[in-house]
Design a protein around this motif. Structure first.
Motif, PDB file in Angstrom:
ATOM      1  N   GLU A   1       0.829  -1.195   0.000  1.00  0.00           N
ATOM      2  CA  GLU A   1       0.000   0.000   0.000  1.00  0.00           C
ATOM      3  C   GLU A   1       0.871   1.255   0.000  1.00  0.00           C
ATOM      4  O   GLU A   1       1.954   1.283   0.566  1.00  0.00           O
ATOM      5  CB  GLU A   1      -0.904   0.013   1.242  1.00  0.00           C
ATOM      6  CG  GLU A   1      -1.901  -1.118   1.284  1.00  0.00           C
ATOM      7  CD  GLU A   1      -2.713  -1.134   2.579  1.00  0.00           C
ATOM      8  OE1 GLU A   1      -2.394  -0.292   3.455  1.00  0.00           O
ATOM      9  OE2 GLU A   1      -3.610  -1.970   2.715  1.00  0.00           O
TER      10      GLU A   1
ATOM     11  N   PRO B   1      -5.944  -4.563  -7.338  1.00  0.00           N
ATOM     12  CA  PRO B   1      -6.264  -5.483  -6.238  1.00  0.00           C
ATOM     13  C   PRO B   1      -5.011  -5.860  -5.451  1.00  0.00           C
ATOM     14  O   PRO B   1      -3.908  -5.913  -5.993  1.00  0.00           O
ATOM     15  CB  PRO B   1      -6.868  -6.705  -6.966  1.00  0.00           C
ATOM     16  CG  PRO B   1      -6.364  -6.609  -8.357  1.00  0.00           C
ATOM     17  CD  PRO B   1      -6.223  -5.146  -8.656  1.00  0.00           C
ATOM     18  N   LYS B   2      -5.188  -6.113  -4.154  1.00  0.00           N
ATOM     19  CA  LYS B   2      -4.056  -6.444  -3.287  1.00  0.00           C
ATOM     20  C   LYS B   2      -3.361  -7.734  -3.717  1.00  0.00           C
ATOM     21  O   LYS B   2      -2.215  -7.990  -3.322  1.00  0.00           O
ATOM     22  CB  LYS B   2      -4.544  -6.597  -1.840  1.00  0.00           C
ATOM     23  CG  LYS B   2      -5.169  -5.336  -1.236  1.00  0.00           C
ATOM     24  CD  LYS B   2      -4.148  -4.261  -0.971  1.00  0.00           C
ATOM     25  CE  LYS B   2      -4.671  -3.164  -0.045  1.00  0.00           C
ATOM     26  NZ  LYS B   2      -5.827  -2.428  -0.570  1.00  0.00           N
ATOM     27  N   SER B   3      -4.001  -8.508  -4.550  1.00  0.00           N
ATOM     28  CA  SER B   3      -3.429  -9.787  -4.987  1.00  0.00           C
ATOM     29  C   SER B   3      -2.156  -9.612  -5.817  1.00  0.00           C
ATOM     30  O   SER B   3      -1.396 -10.568  -6.000  1.00  0.00           O
ATOM     31  CB  SER B   3      -4.459 -10.586  -5.786  1.00  0.00           C
ATOM     32  OG  SER B   3      -4.899  -9.844  -6.919  1.00  0.00           O
ATOM     33  N   VAL B   4      -1.917  -8.398  -6.327  1.00  0.00           N
ATOM     34  CA  VAL B   4      -0.722  -8.188  -7.152  1.00  0.00           C
ATOM     35  C   VAL B   4       0.512  -7.824  -6.319  1.00  0.00           C
ATOM     36  O   VAL B   4       1.611  -7.704  -6.857  1.00  0.00           O
ATOM     37  CB  VAL B   4      -0.952  -7.109  -8.233  1.00  0.00           C
ATOM     38  CG1 VAL B   4      -2.104  -7.503  -9.136  1.00  0.00           C
ATOM     39  CG2 VAL B   4      -1.177  -5.735  -7.616  1.00  0.00           C
TER      40      VAL B   4
ATOM     41  N   LYS C   1       4.295  -9.025  -6.878  1.00  0.00           N
ATOM     42  CA  LYS C   1       4.463  -9.426  -8.274  1.00  0.00           C
ATOM     43  C   LYS C   1       5.042  -8.279  -9.102  1.00  0.00           C
ATOM     44  O   LYS C   1       4.968  -7.115  -8.728  1.00  0.00           O
ATOM     45  CB  LYS C   1       3.118  -9.849  -8.871  1.00  0.00           C
ATOM     46  CG  LYS C   1       2.503 -11.072  -8.193  1.00  0.00           C
ATOM     47  CD  LYS C   1       1.171 -11.432  -8.825  1.00  0.00           C
ATOM     48  CE  LYS C   1       0.563 -12.665  -8.155  1.00  0.00           C
ATOM     49  NZ  LYS C   1      -0.748 -13.029  -8.761  1.00  0.00           N
TER      50      LYS C   1
ATOM     51  N   GLU D   1       1.627 -11.669 -14.347  1.00  0.00           N
ATOM     52  CA  GLU D   1       2.918 -11.326 -13.767  1.00  0.00           C
ATOM     53  C   GLU D   1       3.998 -11.399 -14.835  1.00  0.00           C
ATOM     54  O   GLU D   1       4.079 -12.342 -15.611  1.00  0.00           O
ATOM     55  CB  GLU D   1       3.267 -12.274 -12.611  1.00  0.00           C
ATOM     56  CG  GLU D   1       4.579 -11.889 -11.937  1.00  0.00           C
ATOM     57  CD  GLU D   1       4.893 -12.779 -10.750  1.00  0.00           C
ATOM     58  OE1 GLU D   1       5.922 -12.537 -10.110  1.00  0.00           O
ATOM     59  OE2 GLU D   1       4.117 -13.714 -10.494  1.00  0.00           O
TER      60      GLU D   1
END
Length: 525
Positions: free
Chosen positions: A470, A493-496, A499, A523
């Motif tokens: 963040e 999204p926080k999923s990246v 990566k 990725e």
């Protein structure tokens, strides 16, 4: 140093179990049963000697032993169970790396990390000596900790790092801050378990600072910050003795780790999923000069380039040791990034000579030309000091013209402040502060202008960003760095996180870029 302080600083008191500070618990009761004389003999020696300029400059090449057998003493392995530690870190990446080691040692002793001083049972201040401002911050923090120490007598407070290697700092702590429990230096971090044990028992301050460098301890535990970017120390110390710099006295002579140990550590980080490593050294380009084999930083980088890790950086470079072999290897690209931090300090050959930088303005510019010829898109950043003793207006203008000629995309700029123990500290600091500030203001205006121009070129481009987490200013925005070390903020999204992804730059600012996620995120490898 008066006689009372000298006696205190040159001896380690014998351990008396009746001196125990904390209320007995199972771990401390077990420690009290250890033969104290044996423990002191194993972990301690009278070791405080202030930095000595003449002795340091007469360094001779000495054999440095490499140890692979480090372990936490059995009697200290669980002493921290149910307790917490806090380490405040000041200064450079080397200090950050030292903090990772100390955190590893404390964790192996059973302690847990905390960010709350009120929860901590051990607080360590890992200090920086290179700037006066950093030193002032540390003493401010020491003052803030005194009420907490009075409230919690069992709290262990320690001062370590580069400031601990300075005689004036140790004297000041001895005289004005006697509540500090322990002081130790940069060469004996691996002795933290024993030092901590002594601090638990002793009624007086525990002081262990080695002026002579220690050996290389290879298998020290580490608690790294995150799982994305990692520091890898490849050497210790510096032999350059720039006249303004305290580092050769606080960090000692240059000592290189063996290549196979570095490569093994990088491979372990790659296997653990790290995306980027930074090779660290006070003068990283001098790597290998003290080894008995013909092997330098270029050779090391070439081997690391074959390891499956996306990004490899190194810092900090000294222009004197930045050789053709390294340029040749870096020019091949791959995972070796072409963002190069190359401190110049001044654009005047006369000032550089007095600084003992060992290169001229012309030699620096020739090096820049070599780098740019081999790597046309290389990003160069630098360090600059203004207001060095006797710096004339004309010499400062030399710095301004060098800044513009090279086209640095960023620079760390500083007003000169004398560091006690260095040659320059004996000279008259004869540039008025208002002149120093005016020069710094002018220099920073040029730095900002060049940075903004460099950033503007990225608008509309798609860049590869290693997503770190963040943004510091907005939790709904993610941030990360490009290959050329440009900060990018964007929504995703926080999923990246963790990566390397593609981001299109929509807006350029002076020191950062705004972007938007490229659709169909995959990725990048």
């Amino acid at each position: 140093m008066n006689e009372q302080q000298r006696k205190q600083s040159n001896q380690i008191k014998q351990v008396d179990p009746s001196d125990i500070k904390s209320a007995p618990d199972s771990n401390l009761e077990r420690i009290k049963n250890i033969d104290s004389d044996e423990l002191i003999g194993k972990y301690f020696q009278a070791t405080y000697e202030p930095p000595n300029l003449k002795k340091a400059k007469k360094r001779r090449r000495e054999d440095v032993e490499v140890h692979y057998d480090f372990s936490i003493p059995e009697e200290m392995q669980n002493v921290g169970n149910g307790k917490k530690f806090l380490i405040r870190t000041y200064g450079c990446q080397m200090n950050e790396h030292d903090t990772e080691v100390m955190a590893g040692l404390l964790t192996d002793m059973g302690y847990e990390s905390t960010d709350d001083t009120n929860e901590a049972d051990v607080i360590l201040l890992n200090t920086c000596a290179i700037r006066e401002n950093a030193e002032n911050k540390v003493f401010g923090e020491i003052g803030h900790l005194k009420p907490l120490k009075l409230e919690k007598p069992d709290l262990i407070v320690g001062v370590c790092g580069c400031m601990s290697q300075e005689e004036s700092v140790v004297n000041r702590i001895l005289e004005k801050h006697p509540f500090i429990d322990m002081i130790f230096g940069t060469h004996n971090i691996h002795r933290l378990p024993g030092l901590l044990k002594e601090a638990m028992f002793s009624k007086e301050m525990v002081l262990e600072v080695w002026s002579k460098e220690g050996d290389i301890i290879e298998n020290l535990p580490k608690v790294r910050k995150g799982k994305i970017k990692g520091w890898v120390n490849i050497m210790y110390g510096c032999d350059k003795f720039c006249t303004y710099c305290i580092v050769p006295y606080t960090r000692g002579k240059e000592r290189s780790r063996m290549p196979e140990d570095i490569i093994q550590e990088v491979r372990q980080l790659a296997a653990s999923g790290y995306k980027e490593i930074t090779l660290l050294g006070q003068n990283v380009n001098a790597y290998g000069k003290d080894l008995e084999i013909e092997y330098g930083l270029g050779d090391l980088m070439e081997e690391i380039s074959k390891i499956d890790i996306p990004r490899v950086r190194f810092t900090t470079s000294h222009p004197r040791d930045f050789d053709d072999r390294l340029i040749e290897v870096l020019s091949k690209g791959g995972n070796l990034l072409d963002h190069i931090h190359l401190p110049v300090q001044s654009g005047s050959s006369d000032v550089l000579r007095v600084m003992a930088r060992r290169y001229t303005r012309e030699e620096y510019l020739r090096l820049v030309d070599k780098i740019r010829t081999a790597m046309p898109n290389a990003t160069l950043t630098t360090d600059i000091i203004v207001g060095f003793p006797n710096e004339t207006d004309e010499q400062f203008e030399d710095t301004m013209t060098l800044m513009a000629e090279v086209g640095f995309e960023a620079a760390y700029t500083y007003i000169y402040s004398p560091r006690e123990g260095t040659p320059a500290a004996r000279w008259e600091d004869n540039i008025p502060m208002e002149v120093k500030k005016e020069r710094l203001q002018r220099l920073n205006a040029l730095v900002n202008e060049q940075s903004a121009a460099a950033m503007k070129k990225y608008e509309g481009q798609i860049v590869k960003v290693l997503v770190e987490g963040e943004s510091k200013k907005n939790p709904d925005v993610l941030s990360g760095y490009t290959e050329r070390n440009k900060l990018v903020n964007f929504r995703a999204p926080k999923s990246v996180v963790g990566k390397i992804i593609e981001v299109k730059i929509t807006k350029a600012k002076t020191w950062s870029l705004d972007g938007e996620l490229v659709k169909k995120v995959v990725e990048v490898v």
